[in-house]
Design an enzyme around this catalytic site. Structure first.
Site, PDB file in Angstrom:
ATOM      1  N   TRP A 157      43.472  48.832  42.186  1.00 30.60           N
ATOM      2  CA  TRP A 157      42.454  47.825  41.857  1.00 30.60           C
ATOM      3  C   TRP A 157      42.058  47.036  43.103  1.00 30.60           C
ATOM      4  O   TRP A 157      40.893  46.658  43.258  1.00 30.60           O
ATOM      5  CB  TRP A 157      42.962  46.906  40.757  1.00 30.60           C
ATOM      6  CG  TRP A 157      43.396  47.669  39.544  1.00 30.60           C
ATOM      7  CD1 TRP A 157      44.610  47.618  38.922  1.00 30.60           C
ATOM      8  CD2 TRP A 157      42.625  48.632  38.813  1.00 30.60           C
ATOM      9  NE1 TRP A 157      44.656  48.491  37.868  1.00 30.60           N
ATOM     10  CE2 TRP A 157      43.451  49.124  37.768  1.00 30.60           C
ATOM     11  CE3 TRP A 157      41.336  49.136  38.937  1.00 30.60           C
ATOM     12  CZ2 TRP A 157      42.994  50.084  36.861  1.00 30.60           C
ATOM     13  CZ3 TRP A 157      40.888  50.097  38.035  1.00 30.60           C
ATOM     14  CH2 TRP A 157      41.727  50.559  37.013  1.00 30.60           C
ATOM     15  N   ASP A 158      42.996  46.792  43.999  1.00 25.20           N
ATOM     16  CA  ASP A 158      42.650  46.159  45.268  1.00 25.20           C
ATOM     17  C   ASP A 158      41.644  47.011  46.046  1.00 25.20           C
ATOM     18  O   ASP A 158      40.660  46.510  46.584  1.00 25.20           O
ATOM     19  CB  ASP A 158      43.904  45.978  46.138  1.00 25.20           C
ATOM     20  CG  ASP A 158      44.672  44.709  45.812  1.00 25.20           C
ATOM     21  OD1 ASP A 158      44.064  43.772  45.287  1.00 25.20           O
ATOM     22  OD2 ASP A 158      45.876  44.668  46.101  1.00 25.20           O
TER      23      ASP A 158
END
Length: 399
Positions: A157-158
């Site tokens: 997700w980063d």
């Protein structure tokens, strides 16, 4: 040769993965990205993995091709310099809080056309990390075989948020070109995560079914795909996505007749339906387990290659670092980059190219404060005597 984004300058004030990734991708495409940190480095400056001398290999690689300005951001004068740099440049990427000295309202008061891209945790401004957002959207309860949750080690997700933030910057700049208007684009990690789950059909799936998907281990949901063991102990992931691959896999392994017998017994046709192969994996997998276990990997791999089957043996990251196709002969990498740590290892540049784009070799990360004097002189037109005063006062750091 034309360098993409060569006319774009961006100030970046950020830490950890998502926001620095946005700056990295912009820099790799030719933008001038000026990272501003606390003197001595921000909270991610020593993040692991580190060398024996405690230099962060993580920081060194997420900040390639950027410039570095070091300021004492605990002091009003240092904060004012960062504000002035943002206002002078007009483009800003950050994961600092919504409110405070780097709020868009504060910064745009002196630069109405400022474009700010702000990476956030939750949309309401509360903090979050990749690892906690991943838990919130449910993936650790789908990974592995259960019943315990299984976290994965890739900060997906980063990375997606960083890429989306870079894309959002370019979209906001196109809007400004058309309208003359700036604005703040907020990119919450939580929205990227749950939005991606929705885009993959996950929200609709669980609402329609009224329950969670069963946990499948290494089996690919909805397809014929799983890891199998060879005679010499290798584990190989095999995935079939087309009817042609299915036919050729059966022929390569000599399973055409045995699979036809299962089709006749169960009244199904595996030839064109991924879902049927998945539903009847209880009958299919044992056939493939035996066929693959009868061959060593050196025999199996060329057989699958000749049949056009998608497969890969499981390898360690150490193996990958020595793989010619992935690293050693891959043109995105270059050796001999002057890394701040002093280590010599393959450094990655841009992942994508255009025929007209001048593919530059990967650039090193800066040292903390390496470009402070240069940037303050160019961007703020500060005289050398004033910069010297700021350095002597400990407001500005240099390498």
């Amino acid at each position: 040769m034309y360098r993409l984004l060569s006319d774009l300058s961006v100030i970046e004030a950020s830490s950890f993965v998502a926001s620095p990734t946005a700056g990295l991708y912009l820099a790799q495409m030719g933008a001038e990205v000026i990272r501003v940190d606390q003197i001595g480095g921000g909270p991610d400056f020593r993040r692991w993995p580190v060398t024996a001398a405690n230099d962060s290999l993580y920081w060194e690689n997420l900040n390639r091709a950027k410039k570095s300005v070091a300021l004492d951001l605990s002091r009003p004068e240092g904060r004012e310099l960062l504000q002035a740099l943002v206002q002078a440049t007009g483009q800003f990427v950050t994961n600092f809080p919504v409110h405070g000295f780097l709020s868009h309202d504060t910064l745009s008061a002196k630069r109405a056309d400022l474009v700010t891209v702000r990476v956030m945790g939750w949309a309401d401004g509360s903090p979050a990390l990749d690892y906690t957002v991943n838990n919130a959207v449910g993936y650790p309860m789908m990974t592995g075989t259960g019943p315990e949750p299984v976290n994965h080690v890739l900060p997906a997700w980063d990375l997606l948020t960083g890429a989306y933030a870079a894309f959002a910057m370019m979209a906001a700049l196109r809007r400004r070109d058309a309208t003359g208007e700036g604005g703040e684009v907020r990119v919450p990690l939580s929205d990227v995560a749950i939005g991606t789950v929705a885009n993959l059909g996950g929200i609709a799936e669980v609402l329609a079914a009224g329950e969670n998907r069963e946990r499948l281990g290494n089996t690919v949901y909805g397809l014929f795909g799983r890891d199998f063991a060879t005679a010499d102990g290798e584990r190989v992931m095999i995935v079939v996505v087309t009817p042609r691959q299915w036919r050729q896999l059966l022929a390569a392994l000599g399973l055409t007749g045995a699979v036809a017998a299962i089709e006749a017994e169960r009244g199904v046709n595996f030839a064109t339906d991924d879902g049927e192969r998945f539903r009847h994996r209880d009958a299919l997998f044992p056939l493939f387990e035996r066929a693959i276990a009868a061959r060593d990997h050196a025999t199996l791999a060329p057989l699958l290659d000749a049949a056009g089957i998608v497969h890969s043996a499981y390898r360690t990251m150490h193996d990958a670092a020595h793989d010619p196709r992935l690293v050693c002969d891959n043109p995105i990498f270059a050796p001999g980059v002057a890394n701040p740590s002093g280590m010599d290892y393959p450094a990655a540049g841009a992942f994508a190219t255009l025929p007209q784009h001048d593919r530059r070799p990967p650039a090193p990360a800066p040292r903390n404060g390496q470009h402070s004097e240069e940037v303050l002189a160019e961007r703020l037109r500060l005289p050398h005597a004033e910069i010297a005063r700021l350095v002597d006062a400990g407001v500005v750091g240099t390498s």
